[in-house]
Design an enzyme around this catalytic site. Structure first.
Site, PDB file in Angstrom:
ATOM      1  N   VAL A   1      -2.587  -8.608  13.758  1.00  0.00           N
ATOM      2  CA  VAL A   1      -2.513  -8.955  15.177  1.00  0.00           C
ATOM      3  C   VAL A   1      -3.836  -8.737  15.913  1.00  0.00           C
ATOM      4  CG1 VAL A   1      -0.024  -8.582  15.341  1.00  0.00           C
ATOM      5  CG2 VAL A   1      -1.580  -6.700  15.850  1.00  0.00           C
ATOM      6  N   TYR A   2      -4.750  -7.955  15.333  1.00  0.00           N
ATOM      7  CA  TYR A   2      -6.048  -7.749  15.975  1.00  0.00           C
ATOM      8  C   TYR A   2      -6.971  -8.942  15.771  1.00  0.00           C
ATOM      9  CZ  TYR A   2      -5.091  -2.847  17.192  1.00  0.00           C
ATOM     10  OH  TYR A   2      -4.590  -1.695  17.744  1.00  0.00           O
TER      11      TYR A   2
ATOM     12  N   ILE B   1       0.816  -1.217   0.000  1.00  0.00           N
ATOM     13  CA  ILE B   1       0.000   0.000   0.000  1.00  0.00           C
ATOM     14  C   ILE B   1       0.850   1.268   0.000  1.00  0.00           C
ATOM     15  CG2 ILE B   1      -0.283   0.193   2.513  1.00  0.00           C
ATOM     16  CD1 ILE B   1      -3.279   0.856   1.948  1.00  0.00           C
TER      17      ILE B   1
ATOM     18  N   ASP C   1       0.883  -0.581   9.941  1.00  0.00           N
ATOM     19  CA  ASP C   1       1.122   0.660  10.682  1.00  0.00           C
ATOM     20  C   ASP C   1       2.620   0.959  10.761  1.00  0.00           C
ATOM     21  OD1 ASP C   1       0.610   2.919  12.280  1.00  0.00           O
ATOM     22  OD2 ASP C   1       0.329   1.746  14.103  1.00  0.00           O
TER      23      ASP C   1
END
Length: 168
Positions: free
Chosen positions: A134-135, A21, A44
């Site tokens: 990871v969420y 991205i 992130d």
């Protein structure tokens, strides 16, 4: 970068691609951010690393002014060294068991980001797989929510193109 041919629904191009991205030349990319907005792992961390100090300082300023960003909300910053002009940071839900409002919160992430696109005149935007790392949000369900939310967004005609970027 592997790419699927865009399809058009009600004048807006929708594209699903596999790639990075941070390399896209769009008006804005969306960051699946941590509540602190100060970087982290996954997409992130990559966005913060490639964007450089300017992005970190913009996020730090927002953090200092408003505190954390709650799940489902979004904020917009400069893009630093990235080829896009803006980064929209949204905090997705942490998957628990599917009965804690995770689907509603994930949908709100997309609505909040799209609201910022409309507000700032952004015509092309790229989304990562929000909350799927990871969420722990199940990817198939998250993909359905993402696509449904974007297609049902009431002001979608104000955008020209939405890209869903799958890294894996």
């Amino acid at each position: 970068m592997l790419s699927e041919k865009p399809f058009q629904i009600d004048r807006i191009d929708i594209q699903i691609i596999s790639g990075d991205i941070t390399e896209l030349k769009v008006d804005a990319i969306v960051n699946a951010a941590k509540p602190s907005l100060l970087g982290g792992g996954g997409v992130d961390g990559v966005i913060h690393e490639k964007a450089g100090d300017e992005l970190f300082l913009a996020c730090e300023k927002i953090h200092n002014e408003q505190g954390k960003c709650d799940p489902g909300n979004a904020v917009i910053t400069t893009a630093g060294k990235l080829p896009c002009s803006k980064v929209i940071h949204t905090v997705g839900p942490v998957w628990e068991d599917g009965d804690q409002g995770e689907s509603t919160t994930l949908s709100q992430c997309y609505v909040s980001a799209l609201d910022l696109c409309v507000k700032h005149g952004i015509k092309t935007v790229a989304f990562p797989n929000i909350s799927c790392g990871v969420y722990g949000f199940p990817k198939r369900g998250a993909a359905r929510i993402a696509l449904r939310t974007v297609l049902q967004y009431e002001k979608i005609e104000q955008l020209d193109k939405v890209i869903f970027v799958c890294y894996e």
